[in-house]
Design a protein around this motif. Structure first.
Motif, PDB file in Angstrom:
ATOM      1  N   VAL A  98      39.344 -95.331  33.269  1.00  0.00           N
ATOM      2  CA  VAL A  98      38.481 -94.408  34.008  1.00  0.00           C
ATOM      3  C   VAL A  98      38.397 -94.924  35.438  1.00  0.00           C
ATOM      4  N   THR A  99      38.560 -94.034  36.408  1.00  0.00           N
ATOM      5  CA  THR A  99      38.445 -94.411  37.815  1.00  0.00           C
ATOM      6  C   THR A  99      37.189 -93.776  38.399  1.00  0.00           C
ATOM      7  N   LYS A 100      36.335 -94.601  38.960  1.00  0.00           N
ATOM      8  CA  LYS A 100      35.103 -94.109  39.586  1.00  0.00           C
ATOM      9  C   LYS A 100      35.219 -94.272  41.093  1.00  0.00           C
ATOM     10  N   VAL A 101      35.113 -93.177  41.822  1.00  0.00           N
ATOM     11  CA  VAL A 101      35.195 -93.212  43.282  1.00  0.00           C
ATOM     12  C   VAL A 101      33.809 -93.543  43.832  1.00  0.00           C
ATOM     13  N   LEU A 102      33.681 -94.722  44.448  1.00  0.00           N
ATOM     14  CA  LEU A 102      32.397 -95.132  45.019  1.00  0.00           C
ATOM     15  C   LEU A 102      32.157 -94.461  46.360  1.00  0.00           C
ATOM     16  N   SER A 103      33.226 -94.331  47.153  1.00  0.00           N
ATOM     17  CA  SER A 103      33.110 -93.636  48.436  1.00  0.00           C
ATOM     18  C   SER A 103      34.480 -93.170  48.896  1.00  0.00           C
ATOM     19  N   PHE A 104      34.471 -92.076  49.637  1.00  0.00           N
ATOM     20  CA  PHE A 104      35.703 -91.517  50.206  1.00  0.00           C
ATOM     21  C   PHE A 104      35.334 -90.946  51.571  1.00  0.00           C
ATOM     22  N   PHE A 119      47.568 -94.636  64.334  1.00  0.00           N
ATOM     23  CA  PHE A 119      46.839 -93.387  64.119  1.00  0.00           C
ATOM     24  C   PHE A 119      45.365 -93.615  64.423  1.00  0.00           C
ATOM     25  N   GLU A 120      44.697 -92.573  64.866  1.00  0.00           N
ATOM     26  CA  GLU A 120      43.292 -92.708  65.249  1.00  0.00           C
ATOM     27  C   GLU A 120      42.364 -92.793  64.042  1.00  0.00           C
ATOM     28  N   GLN A 121      42.744 -92.117  62.955  1.00  0.00           N
ATOM     29  CA  GLN A 121      41.838 -92.053  61.816  1.00  0.00           C
ATOM     30  C   GLN A 121      42.528 -92.411  60.504  1.00  0.00           C
ATOM     31  N   LEU A 122      41.758 -93.076  59.635  1.00  0.00           N
ATOM     32  CA  LEU A 122      42.232 -93.453  58.307  1.00  0.00           C
ATOM     33  C   LEU A 122      41.260 -92.921  57.258  1.00  0.00           C
ATOM     34  N   TYR A 123      41.797 -92.674  56.077  1.00  0.00           N
ATOM     35  CA  TYR A 123      40.927 -92.479  54.923  1.00  0.00           C
ATOM     36  C   TYR A 123      40.605 -93.860  54.353  1.00  0.00           C
ATOM     37  N   LYS A 124      39.345 -94.071  54.036  1.00  0.00           N
ATOM     38  CA  LYS A 124      38.929 -95.293  53.332  1.00  0.00           C
ATOM     39  C   LYS A 124      38.464 -94.869  51.946  1.00  0.00           C
ATOM     40  N   ILE A 125      39.168 -95.346  50.932  1.00  0.00           N
ATOM     41  CA  ILE A 125      38.913 -94.935  49.555  1.00  0.00           C
ATOM     42  C   ILE A 125      38.479 -96.160  48.762  1.00  0.00           C
ATOM     43  N   ASP A 126      37.259 -96.136  48.266  1.00  0.00           N
ATOM     44  CA  ASP A 126      36.683 -97.262  47.523  1.00  0.00           C
ATOM     45  C   ASP A 126      36.532 -96.838  46.058  1.00  0.00           C
ATOM     46  N   GLU A 134      35.002-101.472  30.653  1.00  0.00           N
ATOM     47  CA  GLU A 134      34.681-102.654  31.448  1.00  0.00           C
ATOM     48  C   GLU A 134      35.320-102.540  32.829  1.00  0.00           C
ATOM     49  N   VAL A 135      34.549-102.844  33.872  1.00  0.00           N
ATOM     50  CA  VAL A 135      35.088-102.821  35.234  1.00  0.00           C
ATOM     51  C   VAL A 135      36.036-104.000  35.403  1.00  0.00           C
ATOM     52  N   VAL A 136      37.295-103.699  35.673  1.00  0.00           N
ATOM     53  CA  VAL A 136      38.318-104.728  35.828  1.00  0.00           C
ATOM     54  C   VAL A 136      38.662-104.961  37.298  1.00  0.00           C
ATOM     55  N   ALA A 137      38.558-103.908  38.122  1.00  0.00           N
ATOM     56  CA  ALA A 137      38.973-104.048  39.518  1.00  0.00           C
ATOM     57  C   ALA A 137      38.162-103.145  40.433  1.00  0.00           C
ATOM     58  N   ASN A 138      38.018-103.615  41.665  1.00  0.00           N
ATOM     59  CA  ASN A 138      37.471-102.808  42.760  1.00  0.00           C
ATOM     60  C   ASN A 138      38.558-102.725  43.833  1.00  0.00           C
ATOM     61  N   GLU A 139      38.997-101.516  44.140  1.00  0.00           N
ATOM     62  CA  GLU A 139      40.075-101.299  45.109  1.00  0.00           C
ATOM     63  C   GLU A 139      39.548-100.534  46.318  1.00  0.00           C
ATOM     64  N   ILE A 140      39.869-101.039  47.497  1.00  0.00           N
ATOM     65  CA  ILE A 140      39.580-100.306  48.737  1.00  0.00           C
ATOM     66  C   ILE A 140      40.909-100.060  49.428  1.00  0.00           C
ATOM     67  N   VAL A 141      41.255 -98.784  49.595  1.00  0.00           N
ATOM     68  CA  VAL A 141      42.552 -98.392  50.154  1.00  0.00           C
ATOM     69  C   VAL A 141      42.334 -97.731  51.520  1.00  0.00           C
ATOM     70  N   LEU A 214      52.783 -97.623  54.114  1.00  0.00           N
ATOM     71  CA  LEU A 214      52.150 -96.395  53.632  1.00  0.00           C
ATOM     72  C   LEU A 214      50.635 -96.540  53.549  1.00  0.00           C
ATOM     73  N   PHE A 215      50.190 -97.658  52.983  1.00  0.00           N
ATOM     74  CA  PHE A 215      48.746 -97.900  52.933  1.00  0.00           C
ATOM     75  C   PHE A 215      48.454 -99.382  52.785  1.00  0.00           C
ATOM     76  N   LEU A 216      47.220 -99.749  53.121  1.00  0.00           N
ATOM     77  CA  LEU A 216      46.709-101.098  52.929  1.00  0.00           C
ATOM     78  C   LEU A 216      45.704-101.066  51.787  1.00  0.00           C
ATOM     79  N   GLU A 217      45.649-102.153  51.048  1.00  0.00           N
ATOM     80  CA  GLU A 217      44.710-102.206  49.933  1.00  0.00           C
ATOM     81  C   GLU A 217      44.051-103.574  49.851  1.00  0.00           C
ATOM     82  N   GLU A 218      42.720-103.560  49.800  1.00  0.00           N
ATOM     83  CA  GLU A 218      41.948-104.779  49.559  1.00  0.00           C
ATOM     84  C   GLU A 218      41.349-104.647  48.160  1.00  0.00           C
ATOM     85  N   SER A 219      41.747-105.527  47.254  1.00  0.00           N
ATOM     86  CA  SER A 219      41.314-105.407  45.865  1.00  0.00           C
ATOM     87  C   SER A 219      40.702-106.702  45.371  1.00  0.00           C
ATOM     88  N   ILE A 220      39.778-106.563  44.447  1.00  0.00           N
ATOM     89  CA  ILE A 220      39.209-107.710  43.747  1.00  0.00           C
ATOM     90  C   ILE A 220      39.350-107.444  42.256  1.00  0.00           C
TER      91      ILE A 220
END
Length: 240
Positions: A98-104, A119-126, A134-141, A214-220
């Motif tokens: 299950v993927t839960k979007v915390l913020s977009f 580019f001037e603007q990015l999407y930040k997807i948390d 069980e929560v296994v990962a938190n991804e910010i793209v 293509l994208f950057l990702e910060e994950s825990i």
């Protein structure tokens, strides 16, 4: 249970039977399996064969040995070996994701990313990645808005890789930096736990076939729930 006349090695037959018993619930997560002596007697094979089979199951993360106590069944872990999306990896393992979007949100490109994205603007997807409840990962793209068509939170509950392929991008490889980090209060909230848990932080750049980021990702990741296997080979001609 063991066919000693089979071309399949005895240790491998034993290993597969132990896995079968674990899958069928004969030995449950956290339970101590039979001792080497008991297994040797029950299967009619040498203790050396038992050790070989159990050793491979330990290497695969299915069992864990505790000195002076015995061999125990591990909790299943998410295991990543190759370049694939998290969604694809979980689907192949037969587990529930299950993927839960915390913020977009849409943000101005941060100064530290301006050398990467023009580019001037990015999407930040948390997002939180929840496996078997069980929560296994938190991804910010972070991904340039110009790369994407229409997006909403519902769409982002699926595979980001698959979504980008639908926009015409073919993901080829990624470069990642990994770091073990200490648990802070914010992590306990994210992972819904009161305990200090082992965490692995990843910062990665994902590229297309022509070398475009293509994208950057910060994950825990919870490293007690997630295994990342890295294969390293010597390039031909580099060793003199």
């Amino acid at each position: 249970m063991i066919d000693k006349n089979s071309p399949i090695p005895v240790y491998y037959q034993l290993k597969e039977d132990v896995k079968r018993k674990i899958n069928q619930g004969v030995w449950k997560v956290g339970q101590c399996i039979d001792s080497e002596r008991e297994l040797s007697e029950n299967y009619g094979v040498s203790r050396m064969t038992i050790r070989q089979a159990l050793g491979e199951l330990v290497q695969e993360g299915i069992l864990v040995r505790e000195k002076g106590k015995g061999t125990f069944v591990c909790e299943p872990k998410v295991k990543q070996q190759d370049m694939m999306s998290f969604s694809e990896m979980i689907n192949k393992s037969g587990r529930n994701l299950v993927t839960k979007v915390l913020s977009f949100v849409k943000i101005s490109t941060p100064e530290e990313f301006q050398d990467i994205f023009r580019f001037e603007q990015l999407y930040k997807i948390d997002r939180l990645r929840i496996v078997d409840d069980e929560v296994v990962a938190n991804e910010i793209v972070y991904i340039p808005c110009d790369y994407c068509g229409y997006l909403d939170e519902e769409i982002l509950k699926g595979s980001l890789y698959k979504l980008l392929e639908e926009f015409g991008y073919k993901i080829a490889y990624s470069e990642s930096a990994l770091q073990a980090i200490l648990t802070e209060d914010k992590h306990k909230i994210l992972f819904n736990t009161q305990e200090n848990i082992p965490l692995l932080k990843s910062f990665s750049k994902t590229f297309t076939e022509n070398g475009k980021i293509l994208f950057l990702e910060e994950s825990i990741y919870r490293s007690d729930k997630f295994i990342l296997e890295v294969n390293i080979s010597m390039r031909e001609g580099k060793l003199k």
